[in-house]
Design a protein around this motif. Structure first.
Motif, PDB file in Angstrom:
ATOM      1  N   ALA A  39       0.829  -1.206   0.000  1.00 16.87           N
ATOM      2  CA  ALA A  39       0.000   0.000   0.000  1.00 16.87           C
ATOM      3  C   ALA A  39       0.863   1.255   0.000  1.00 16.87           C
ATOM      4  CB  ALA A  39      -0.903  -0.007   1.231  1.00 16.87           C
ATOM      5  N   THR A  44      -1.782   2.286  -8.200  1.00 16.33           N
ATOM      6  CA  THR A  44      -3.052   2.548  -8.878  1.00 16.33           C
ATOM      7  C   THR A  44      -3.051   3.926  -9.520  1.00 16.33           C
ATOM      8  OG1 THR A  44      -4.236   1.096  -7.341  1.00 16.33           O
ATOM      9  CG2 THR A  44      -5.559   2.662  -8.604  1.00 16.33           C
ATOM     10  N   ASN A  63     -12.091  -5.261  -6.889  1.00 14.74           N
ATOM     11  CA  ASN A  63     -12.063  -6.446  -6.044  1.00 14.74           C
ATOM     12  C   ASN A  63     -13.434  -7.112  -5.989  1.00 14.74           C
ATOM     13  OD1 ASN A  63     -11.186  -8.306  -4.125  1.00 14.74           O
ATOM     14  ND2 ASN A  63     -11.669  -6.949  -2.418  1.00 14.74           N
ATOM     15  N   TYR A  84     -16.367  -0.138  -4.012  1.00 15.01           N
ATOM     16  CA  TYR A  84     -15.265  -1.004  -4.413  1.00 15.01           C
ATOM     17  C   TYR A  84     -14.312  -0.319  -5.383  1.00 15.01           C
ATOM     18  CZ  TYR A  84     -18.115  -4.570  -2.235  1.00 15.01           C
ATOM     19  OH  TYR A  84     -18.862  -5.288  -1.335  1.00 15.01           O
ATOM     20  N   ASP A 150      -7.566  -4.320 -10.139  1.00 16.38           N
ATOM     21  CA  ASP A 150      -7.038  -3.832  -8.861  1.00 16.38           C
ATOM     22  C   ASP A 150      -7.301  -4.847  -7.747  1.00 16.38           C
ATOM     23  OD1 ASP A 150      -5.665  -2.094  -7.272  1.00 16.38           O
ATOM     24  OD2 ASP A 150      -7.028  -0.400  -7.546  1.00 16.38           O
ATOM     25  N   GLU A 151      -6.480  -4.766  -6.695  1.00 14.02           N
ATOM     26  CA  GLU A 151      -6.545  -5.727  -5.584  1.00 14.02           C
ATOM     27  C   GLU A 151      -6.502  -7.158  -6.129  1.00 14.02           C
ATOM     28  OE1 GLU A 151      -6.158  -4.797  -2.631  1.00 14.02           O
ATOM     29  OE2 GLU A 151      -6.652  -2.677  -2.708  1.00 14.02           O
ATOM     30  N   GLN A 153      -4.655  -9.579  -5.748  1.00 17.53           N
ATOM     31  CA  GLN A 153      -4.342 -10.692  -4.848  1.00 17.53           C
ATOM     32  C   GLN A 153      -5.596 -11.361  -4.288  1.00 17.53           C
ATOM     33  OE1 GLN A 153      -3.938  -7.500  -4.031  1.00 17.53           O
ATOM     34  NE2 GLN A 153      -4.932  -7.169  -2.056  1.00 17.53           N
ATOM     35  N   ASN A 154      -6.741 -10.672  -4.372  1.00 15.95           N
ATOM     36  CA  ASN A 154      -7.985 -11.221  -3.842  1.00 15.95           C
ATOM     37  C   ASN A 154      -8.874 -11.826  -4.920  1.00 15.95           C
ATOM     38  OD1 ASN A 154      -7.376 -10.602  -1.162  1.00 15.95           O
ATOM     39  ND2 ASN A 154      -8.133  -8.514  -1.390  1.00 15.95           N
ATOM     40  N   GLY A 177      -1.553  -5.637  -7.327  1.00 16.56           N
ATOM     41  CA  GLY A 177      -1.851  -6.343  -6.093  1.00 16.56           C
ATOM     42  C   GLY A 177      -0.659  -6.384  -5.166  1.00 16.56           C
ATOM     43  N   GLN A 181      -1.090  -8.946   1.223  1.00 17.48           N
ATOM     44  CA  GLN A 181      -2.388  -8.418   1.663  1.00 17.48           C
ATOM     45  C   GLN A 181      -3.535  -9.262   1.114  1.00 17.48           C
ATOM     46  OE1 GLN A 181      -1.801  -4.333   0.186  1.00 17.48           O
ATOM     47  NE2 GLN A 181      -1.802  -3.646   2.302  1.00 17.48           N
ATOM     48  N   ASP A 183      -6.754 -11.303   1.312  1.00 13.19           N
ATOM     49  CA  ASP A 183      -7.880 -11.391   2.236  1.00 13.19           C
ATOM     50  C   ASP A 183      -8.705 -12.657   2.058  1.00 13.19           C
ATOM     51  OD1 ASP A 183      -7.290  -8.885   3.385  1.00 13.19           O
ATOM     52  OD2 ASP A 183      -8.293  -7.865   1.736  1.00 13.19           O
ATOM     53  N   SER A 189      -5.779 -17.678  -3.923  1.00  7.74           N
ATOM     54  CA  SER A 189      -5.395 -16.478  -4.669  1.00  7.74           C
ATOM     55  C   SER A 189      -4.684 -16.847  -5.962  1.00  7.74           C
ATOM     56  CB  SER A 189      -4.476 -15.594  -3.821  1.00  7.74           C
ATOM     57  OG  SER A 189      -3.979 -14.503  -4.584  1.00  7.74           O
TER      58      SER A 189
END
Length: 227
Positions: A39, A44, A63, A84, A150-151, A153-154, A177, A181, A183, A189
């Motif tokens: 982060a 982004t 996400n 989101y 975006d995000e 990894q989730n 990602g 992090q 989730d 993932s």
């Protein structure tokens, strides 16, 4: 090609770190960029800034949520989804773009068309960002656009496959990602497995960003590891 010569990237270019400049150049030079960054590294914001310069419509895939739970949130579909894609809103503000004018929102456009007494098409002048949930991508084709996932990894392997198998070669894709992090259950993932899958492809660049620009507090919080 790298970032176009003499382009200051909305004022960011003179202040980019070596890692960030490599990231920006890769966005212009490669079809697929996958960045693993914590982060506050600007991942982004820089992706959205590049998308604006590329001048293709931006599809921002946010996400995902469970398909069954999306319908139980209060409000219209756009209102349900808007929380989101707040990172997209923040990035647009950083490059002095008005999110209400450039993000596609059916309800907002209908109200604006009514207020101005113009067609929906006319009210869409200036719209270039299209937030989407992967829930609604099944059966679609993604052509002639910049795509930010975006995000990342989730997203599960299956969700990333659903997105990436719909992409035509006329698109540019930026997967954002952080493997630290996640989730969802780590084993589900698809972010790291897909980085491994694409790492040797000539059209792909995989990068990391390590500097958190939010300050000492954010950096110290990120350094915490549960005993």
């Amino acid at each position: 090609m790298p970032l176009p010569e003499n382009n200051l990237l909305f004022g960011f270019e003179p202040r980019l770190t070596v890692e960030q400049r490599e990231y920006v150049d890769a966005i212009f030079d490669k079809q697929l960029v996958m960045v693993n960054a914590k982060a506050g590294t600007g991942k982004t914001t820089l992706a959205v800034a590049c998308a604006k310069i590329i001048k293709k419509p931006l599809t921002y895939i946010f996400n995902p949520v469970q398909e069954s739970s999306m319908g139980f949130r209060p409000g219209t579909q756009s209102e349900k989804e808007s929380i989101y894609y707040q990172p997209l809103v923040d990035a647009l503000l950083e490059i002095n773009e008005n999110p209400t004018q450039c993000i596609y929102n059916e309800e907002t456009l209908a109200n604006e068309a009514m207020r101005r007494k113009v067609s929906i098409k006319r009210a869409m002048d200036g719209v270039w960002c299209y937030p989407k949930s992967p829930v609604f991508l099944r059966g679609t084709n993604l052509k002639d656009m910049t795509i930010i996932i975006d995000e990342c990894q989730n997203f599960s392997v299956q969700e990333l496959r659903k997105i990436l198998t719909r992409v035509h070669d006329s698109c540019k894709i930026i997967c954002i990602g952080h493997s630290g992090q996640i989730d969802i259950p780590v084993s589900k993932s698809g972010f790291v497995p897909y980085m491994e899958h694409f790492k040797d492809q000539p059209y792909c660049k995989i990068l990391t960003l390590s500097t958190n620009f939010r300050g000492d507090l954010a950096n110290w919080a990120d350094a915490y590891r549960a005993p």
